[in-house]
Scaffold this motif. Structure first.
Motif, PDB file in Angstrom:
ATOM      1  N   ARG A   1       0.781  -1.186   0.030  1.00  0.00           N
ATOM      2  CA  ARG A   1      -0.045  -0.113  -0.048  1.00  0.00           C
ATOM      3  C   ARG A   1       0.739   1.391  -0.068  1.00  0.00           C
ATOM      4  N   ALA A   2       2.006   1.048   0.761  1.00  0.00           N
ATOM      5  CA  ALA A   2       2.910   2.373   0.610  1.00  0.00           C
ATOM      6  C   ALA A   2       3.236   2.470  -0.775  1.00  0.00           C
ATOM      7  N   GLU A   3       3.882   1.495  -1.268  1.00  0.00           N
ATOM      8  CA  GLU A   3       4.144   1.627  -2.571  1.00  0.00           C
ATOM      9  C   GLU A   3       3.364   2.222  -3.875  1.00  0.00           C
ATOM     10  N   ALA A   4       2.081   1.743  -3.577  1.00  0.00           N
ATOM     11  CA  ALA A   4       0.933   2.501  -4.267  1.00  0.00           C
ATOM     12  C   ALA A   4       0.773   3.774  -4.064  1.00  0.00           C
ATOM     13  N   LEU A   5       0.892   4.318  -2.765  1.00  0.00           N
ATOM     14  CA  LEU A   5       0.765   5.531  -2.586  1.00  0.00           C
ATOM     15  C   LEU A   5       1.916   6.525  -2.940  1.00  0.00           C
ATOM     16  N   LEU A   6       3.111   5.922  -2.904  1.00  0.00           N
ATOM     17  CA  LEU A   6       4.457   6.569  -3.391  1.00  0.00           C
ATOM     18  C   LEU A   6       4.151   6.744  -5.036  1.00  0.00           C
ATOM     19  N   TYR A   7       3.548   5.754  -5.891  1.00  0.00           N
ATOM     20  CA  TYR A   7       3.498   6.121  -7.117  1.00  0.00           C
ATOM     21  C   TYR A   7       2.300   6.994  -7.327  1.00  0.00           C
ATOM     22  N   ALA A   8       1.377   6.909  -6.417  1.00  0.00           N
ATOM     23  CA  ALA A   8       0.417   8.188  -6.730  1.00  0.00           C
ATOM     24  C   ALA A   8       0.834   9.338  -6.530  1.00  0.00           C
ATOM     25  N   ALA A   9       1.600   9.659  -5.383  1.00  0.00           N
ATOM     26  CA  ALA A   9       2.304  10.844  -4.993  1.00  0.00           C
ATOM     27  C   ALA A   9       3.113  11.540  -6.221  1.00  0.00           C
ATOM     28  N   ASP A  10       3.974  10.473  -6.747  1.00  0.00           N
ATOM     29  CA  ASP A  10       4.809  10.870  -7.857  1.00  0.00           C
ATOM     30  C   ASP A  10       3.683  11.426  -9.055  1.00  0.00           C
ATOM     31  N   ARG A  11       2.690  10.648  -9.267  1.00  0.00           N
ATOM     32  CA  ARG A  11       1.788  10.864 -10.413  1.00  0.00           C
ATOM     33  C   ARG A  11       1.199  12.480 -10.177  1.00  0.00           C
ATOM     34  N   ALA A  12       0.720  12.528  -8.932  1.00  0.00           N
ATOM     35  CA  ALA A  12       0.056  14.008  -8.570  1.00  0.00           C
ATOM     36  C   ALA A  12       0.823  15.221  -8.973  1.00  0.00           C
ATOM     37  N   HIS A  13       2.200  15.245  -8.529  1.00  0.00           N
ATOM     38  CA  HIS A  13       3.037  16.076  -9.013  1.00  0.00           C
ATOM     39  C   HIS A  13       3.530  16.141 -10.275  1.00  0.00           C
ATOM     40  N   HIS A  14       3.681  15.260 -11.031  1.00  0.00           N
ATOM     41  CA  HIS A  14       4.058  15.026 -12.353  1.00  0.00           C
ATOM     42  C   HIS A  14       2.837  15.574 -13.363  1.00  0.00           C
ATOM     43  N   ILE A  15       1.668  15.288 -12.906  1.00  0.00           N
ATOM     44  CA  ILE A  15       0.647  15.843 -13.943  1.00  0.00           C
ATOM     45  C   ILE A  15       0.358  17.301 -13.757  1.00  0.00           C
ATOM     46  N   GLU A  16       0.326  17.782 -12.381  1.00  0.00           N
ATOM     47  CA  GLU A  16       0.186  19.150 -12.060  1.00  0.00           C
ATOM     48  C   GLU A  16       1.246  19.997 -12.436  1.00  0.00           C
ATOM     49  N   THR A  17       2.433  19.638 -12.341  1.00  0.00           N
ATOM     50  CA  THR A  17       3.633  20.524 -12.676  1.00  0.00           C
ATOM     51  C   THR A  17       4.282  20.387 -14.113  1.00  0.00           C
ATOM     52  N   ALA A  18       4.101  19.217 -14.671  1.00  0.00           N
ATOM     53  CA  ALA A  18       4.643  18.812 -16.079  1.00  0.00           C
ATOM     54  C   ALA A  18       3.702  18.464 -17.193  1.00  0.00           C
ATOM     55  N   VAL A  19       2.664  17.627 -16.932  1.00  0.00           N
ATOM     56  CA  VAL A  19       1.866  17.368 -18.015  1.00  0.00           C
ATOM     57  C   VAL A  19       0.657  18.414 -18.344  1.00  0.00           C
ATOM     58  N   ARG A  20      -0.137  18.699 -17.398  1.00  0.00           N
ATOM     59  CA  ARG A  20      -0.947  19.763 -17.668  1.00  0.00           C
ATOM     60  C   ARG A  20      -0.519  20.948 -18.249  1.00  0.00           C
ATOM     61  N   PRO A  21       0.431  21.646 -17.924  1.00  0.00           N
ATOM     62  CA  PRO A  21       1.156  22.710 -18.544  1.00  0.00           C
ATOM     63  C   PRO A  21       1.364  22.450 -19.946  1.00  0.00           C
ATOM     64  N   ALA A  22       2.244  21.148 -20.283  1.00  0.00           N
ATOM     65  CA  ALA A  22       2.679  20.947 -21.713  1.00  0.00           C
ATOM     66  C   ALA A  22       1.059  20.784 -22.497  1.00  0.00           C
ATOM     67  N   LEU A  23       0.058  20.248 -21.971  1.00  0.00           N
ATOM     68  CA  LEU A  23      -1.005  20.069 -22.846  1.00  0.00           C
ATOM     69  C   LEU A  23      -1.598  21.438 -22.966  1.00  0.00           C
ATOM     70  N   ALA A  24      -1.767  22.175 -21.840  1.00  0.00           N
ATOM     71  CA  ALA A  24      -2.218  23.620 -21.960  1.00  0.00           C
ATOM     72  C   ALA A  24      -1.422  24.276 -23.154  1.00  0.00           C
ATOM     73  N   ARG A  25      -0.391  24.134 -23.244  1.00  0.00           N
ATOM     74  CA  ARG A  25       0.491  24.765 -24.389  1.00  0.00           C
ATOM     75  C   ARG A  25       0.104  24.279 -25.718  1.00  0.00           C
ATOM     76  N   GLY A  26      -0.586  23.179 -25.991  1.00  0.00           N
ATOM     77  CA  GLY A  26      -0.928  22.374 -26.994  1.00  0.00           C
ATOM     78  C   GLY A  26       0.022  21.414 -27.628  1.00  0.00           C
ATOM     79  N   GLU A  27       0.734  20.734 -26.649  1.00  0.00           N
ATOM     80  CA  GLU A  27       1.872  19.976 -27.110  1.00  0.00           C
ATOM     81  C   GLU A  27       1.201  18.695 -26.972  1.00  0.00           C
ATOM     82  N   VAL A  28       2.124  17.618 -27.755  1.00  0.00           N
ATOM     83  CA  VAL A  28       1.840  16.301 -27.611  1.00  0.00           C
ATOM     84  C   VAL A  28       2.661  15.753 -26.496  1.00  0.00           C
TER      85      VAL A  28
END
Length: 217
Positions: free
Chosen positions: A74-101
């Motif tokens: 369960r700790a492993e699953a939460l670590l992956y979720a924590a990485d994902r939350a930060h990654h999507i908010e700070t990297a992926v969504r901004p790139a999508l907002a800029r119109g990138e693939v």
């Protein structure tokens, strides 16, 4: 929940493509080839991965893949979720907002397969955790590179690669992971492209390019 265009997932005009599959299936190779082809088409591409797509993610990746001691599932699953939350908010969504693939190696489906099925935590709960972490962002296309787990293990061994914590798991673990991936693809055929990862690299790349070309219009 099925895949939705990124603009309906809270992003703008970008396109979100993920590559999934077991260890040794060739995701990194195909991600690089796809990114190169899209660049030639004049597209702005962000290539990334989970875990490890941000500075925070690099530290989490070191823990989940290379920690020498036991990590509770369960700790492993939460670590992956924590990485994902930060990654999507700070990297992926901004790139999508800029119109990138955005081309990403692993996403929510990997957690459902590896922690949900491999660690036997239950796919539905693990999926819901990641959907909460990412505020519901799903890919426009998920490419599943399907490969028999014994063949994949042979590839890793031939590469003389040092196995990480998940790669080192036994065959039955990886068999559950593969079955989970295929079940996810069967449940959402409009989002998934399932390809035979035993095919030659260039043949695989051509199949993926054809589907992405259709997606991009």
């Amino acid at each position: 929940m099925t895949g939705l265009p990124t603009e309906l997932n809270g992003a703008a005009s970008g396109v979100f493509i993920t590559l999934e599959g077991g260890d040794g299936s060739g995701k990194s190779t195909q991600a690089a080839l796809l990114a190169g082809w899209l660049g030639e088409q004049g597209r702005t591409v962000m290539r990334t991965r989970e875990p490890g797509g941000t500075e925070v993610g690099v530290e989490i990746r070191e823990i989940v893949l290379h920690h020498r001691g036991h990590i509770a599932p369960r700790a492993e699953a939460l670590l992956y979720a924590a990485d994902r939350a930060h990654h999507i908010e700070t990297a992926v969504r901004p790139a999508l907002a800029r119109g990138e693939v955005v081309i990403q190696d692993r996403y929510i489906d990997s957690s459902v397969a590896y922690q949900g099925a491999g660690r036997v935590l239950g796919g539905a709960e693990v999926r819901q955790l990641s959907l909460w972490a990412t505020e519901g962002l799903l890919p426009d296309l998920t490419v599943l590179l399907d490969l028999d787990e014994s063949v994949a293990r042979g590839r890793l061994e031939a590469a003389q690669k040092r196995f990480d914590r998940l790669e080192a798991e036994k065959g039955d673990f990886h068999a559950r992971v593969r079955e989970a991936f295929l079940a996810l693809a069967a449940a959402e055929p409009e989002r998934f492209l399932v390809v035979d990862a035993a095919l030659p690299v260039e043949e695989l790349a051509a199949v993926i390019r054809a589907r992405v070309a259709t997606l991009l219009g």
